[in-house]
Design an enzyme around this catalytic site. Structure first.
Site, PDB file in Angstrom:
ATOM      1  N   ASP A 104       1.128  -1.313   0.118  1.00 25.89           N
ATOM      2  CA  ASP A 104      -0.021   0.102  -0.146  1.00 25.89           C
ATOM      3  C   ASP A 104       0.786   1.546  -0.496  1.00 25.89           C
ATOM      4  O   ASP A 104       0.141   2.355   0.570  1.00 25.89           O
ATOM      5  CB  ASP A 104      -0.656  -0.197   1.650  1.00 25.89           C
ATOM      6  CG  ASP A 104       0.088  -0.705   2.473  1.00 25.89           C
ATOM      7  OD1 ASP A 104       0.712  -0.347   2.458  1.00 25.89           O
ATOM      8  OD2 ASP A 104      -0.829  -0.199   3.405  1.00 25.89           O
ATOM      9  N   LYS A 155       6.245   4.156  15.389  1.00 20.74           N
ATOM     10  CA  LYS A 155       4.978   4.706  15.942  1.00 20.74           C
ATOM     11  C   LYS A 155       5.281   5.809  17.510  1.00 20.74           C
ATOM     12  O   LYS A 155       4.723   5.823  18.492  1.00 20.74           O
ATOM     13  CB  LYS A 155       4.048   4.004  16.302  1.00 20.74           C
ATOM     14  CG  LYS A 155       3.455   3.722  14.852  1.00 20.74           C
ATOM     15  CD  LYS A 155       1.995   2.993  14.865  1.00 20.74           C
ATOM     16  CE  LYS A 155       2.005   2.195  14.189  1.00 20.74           C
ATOM     17  NZ  LYS A 155       1.958   0.981  13.253  1.00 20.74           N
ATOM     18  N   ASP A 213       1.591   6.639   2.188  1.00 22.68           N
ATOM     19  CA  ASP A 213       1.089   5.392   2.148  1.00 22.68           C
ATOM     20  C   ASP A 213      -0.282   5.649   2.172  1.00 22.68           C
ATOM     21  O   ASP A 213      -1.324   6.169   2.897  1.00 22.68           O
ATOM     22  CB  ASP A 213       1.606   5.525   3.837  1.00 22.68           C
ATOM     23  CG  ASP A 213       0.382   4.523   4.894  1.00 22.68           C
ATOM     24  OD1 ASP A 213      -0.340   3.576   4.437  1.00 22.68           O
ATOM     25  OD2 ASP A 213       0.553   4.177   6.072  1.00 22.68           O
TER      26      ASP A 213
HETATM   27  P1  GTP Z   1      -4.930  -0.424   8.419  1.00 20.95           P
HETATM   28  O1  GTP Z   1      -5.523  -2.003   9.209  1.00 20.95           O
HETATM   29  O2  GTP Z   1      -5.664   0.481   7.900  1.00 20.95           O
HETATM   30  O3  GTP Z   1      -4.026  -0.593   9.762  1.00 20.95           O
HETATM   31  O4  GTP Z   1      -4.085  -1.363   7.416  1.00 20.95           O
HETATM   32  P2  GTP Z   1      -3.582  -3.004   7.351  1.00 20.95           P
HETATM   33  O5  GTP Z   1      -4.015  -3.523   7.468  1.00 20.95           O
HETATM   34  O6  GTP Z   1      -2.438  -2.715   5.794  1.00 20.95           O
HETATM   35  O7  GTP Z   1      -1.681  -2.497   8.106  1.00 20.95           O
HETATM   36  P3  GTP Z   1      -0.881  -2.170   7.289  1.00 20.95           P
HETATM   37  O8  GTP Z   1      -1.153  -0.467   7.020  1.00 20.95           O
HETATM   38  O9  GTP Z   1      -0.273  -1.654   9.039  1.00 20.95           O
HETATM   39  O10 GTP Z   1      -0.418  -2.585   7.141  1.00 20.95           O
HETATM   40  C1  GTP Z   1       1.328  -2.906   6.721  1.00 20.95           C
HETATM   41  C2  GTP Z   1       1.609  -4.161   5.192  1.00 20.95           C
HETATM   42  O11 GTP Z   1       1.805  -5.220   5.840  1.00 20.95           O
HETATM   43  C3  GTP Z   1       0.482  -3.776   4.717  1.00 20.95           C
HETATM   44  O12 GTP Z   1       0.811  -3.937   3.003  1.00 20.95           O
HETATM   45  C4  GTP Z   1      -0.056  -5.130   4.973  1.00 20.95           C
HETATM   46  O13 GTP Z   1      -1.049  -5.540   3.910  1.00 20.95           O
HETATM   47  C5  GTP Z   1       0.350  -5.899   5.705  1.00 20.95           C
HETATM   48  N1  GTP Z   1       0.325  -6.539   7.005  1.00 20.95           N
HETATM   49  C6  GTP Z   1      -0.602  -6.342   8.896  1.00 20.95           C
HETATM   50  N2  GTP Z   1      -0.883  -7.214   8.578  1.00 20.95           N
HETATM   51  C7  GTP Z   1      -0.614  -8.754   8.134  1.00 20.95           C
HETATM   52  C8  GTP Z   1      -0.299 -10.155   8.711  1.00 20.95           C
HETATM   53  O14 GTP Z   1      -1.122 -10.518   9.332  1.00 20.95           O
HETATM   54  N3  GTP Z   1      -0.401 -10.655   7.280  1.00 20.95           N
HETATM   55  C9  GTP Z   1       0.053 -10.215   6.291  1.00 20.95           C
HETATM   56  N4  GTP Z   1       0.854 -11.590   5.284  1.00 20.95           N
HETATM   57  N5  GTP Z   1       0.048  -8.777   6.150  1.00 20.95           N
HETATM   58  C10 GTP Z   1       0.160  -8.096   6.862  1.00 20.95           C
END
Ligand code: GTP
Length: 324
Positions: A104, A155, A213
């Site tokens: 993202d 953070k 982001d």
């Molecule tokens: P929010 O719920 O809005 O915070 O978004 P998010 O779920 O995408 O969390 P965040 O932006 O912090 O995650 C950073 C990256 O890691 C993103 O590309 C997510 O898709 C990925 N990500 C987060 N948690 C996991 C997980 O448990 N497993 C995998 N495979 N990817 C994850």
């Protein structure tokens, strides 16, 4: 080289859209944000492995029908394993080193140069970094000599941030890093694994042009603007029969005869903007209808949303099927 792309998160900050569509399939500047991330990978990448979780089936179905420049494979998690757990789960047969990308982040980044820097400096990994005004929502680094990363804090409160340089979510790692990740539970790469790797050498690769982001509605629309301004949103202009400035990226089957547009709009597949309606700085997903004389500004409209004739939608995020 191969790449792991983390794509298993819930996308909570983009609800209610993400109740029905995974964040990475939301189109911005004419294609799903995932594909703008994949565009950064050099041509010589052998394989892209998507570490999926939430809505894994939707992602699998989309990539099967929209192949990239390299083979794409998805490896789903039964339960969320966190960023490191996802890496380990998807990491069988990984190259040494391998790319690790968040799915993202919208950026100008030369990942070939990132790999070259990593090859030159060695160490456990090299992380692309971007300088922001307020680093408190991100992973923030402090520097030793020669852009070696001395510390990494997730953070931090703004006053305690060691620098304004943040982890931009595009990095490269030695393969054996995967072996350090415990199995069978959720593990955060940034919090639990990276701090322990600093002693072996983790280096920074500074990005300079743009980065965002796309995880919140405002930042997603800003990321879309960055892509258009960099010429990554197609030809520009407005769809046939429409007027105004654009740029508008109209995906397959979108129509807008007699409508008008301000800047930075994506019309998803099958979206319809009726005569006399006006849209600017927005994303309209699949099969959205904006009826006559309606106005949409600064909004993110999920699939099949209908904006009724003469109504105005401004600064809103509307989930699938909503009538406004
Ligand atoms: P929010 O719920 O809005 O915070 O978004 P998010 O779920 O995408 O969390 P965040 O932006 O912090 O995650 C950073 C990256 O890691 C993103 O590309 C997510 O898709 C990925 N990500 C987060 N948690 C996991 C997980 O448990 N497993 C995998 N495979 N990817 C994850």
């Amino acid at each position: 080289m191969k790449a792991i792309v983390l794509i298993g998160g819930f996308g909570t900050r983009l609800r209610p859209i993400t109740y029905s569509v995974p964040k990475q399939l939301i189109p911005i500047a004419g294609k799903p944000m995932l594909y703008h991330v994949l565009d950064l990978l050099p041509d010589d990448v052998e394989e892209v492995v998507l570490a999926t979780g939430y809505k894994a089936d939707a992602i699998e179905a989309y990539v099967r029908t929209h192949p990239g420049r390299w083979p794409i494979r998805t490896v789903p998690e039964a339960t969320p394993l966190g960023t490191a757990g996802g890496m380990r789960n998807a990491g069988a047969g990984m190259s040494d080193p391998f790319y690790l990308l968040n799915s993202d982040v919208i950026a100008a980044a030369d990942l070939g140069a990132l790999a070259a820097l990593h090859a030159r400096r060695g160490g456990a990994g090299t992380i692309s970094l971007f300088e922001v005004d307020d680093p408190s929502p991100y992973g923030v680094v402090s520097f030793g000599d020669d852009d070696r990363i001395a510390g990494f804090v997730e953070k931090p409160p703004a006053a305690e941030a060691p620098s304004r340089w943040i982890n931009a979510g595009l990095s490269i790692w030695r393969r054996d890093v995967l072996d350090r990740i415990p199995t069978g539970r959720e593990v955060s790469f940034e919090k639990e694994i990276v701090p322990g790797l600093l002693a072996e050498g983790v280096y920074g690769f500074r990005l300079s042009r743009y980065w965002d982001d796309a995880g919140t509605p405002d930042r997603l629309l800003h990321a879309q603007q960055l892509l258009f301004d960099d010429g990554r949103g197609g030809k520009g202009g407005v769809p046939p029969g429409a007027r105004g400035t654009g740029p508008v990226a109209a995906m397959a089957g979108a129509t807008a005869r007699g409508a008008s547009f301000g800047p930075y709009v994506t019309l998803g597949p099958g979206a319809v903007v009726e005569p006399g309606a006006h849209v600017e700085r927005s994303v309209l997903m699949d099969d959205v209808v904006v009826e006559r004389e309606a106005t949409v500004v600064g909004s993110l409209l999920g699939p099949k949303v209908r904006v009724r004739a003469g109504h105005r939608v401004q600064g809103q995020v509307l989930g699938e099927g909503v009538e406004a």
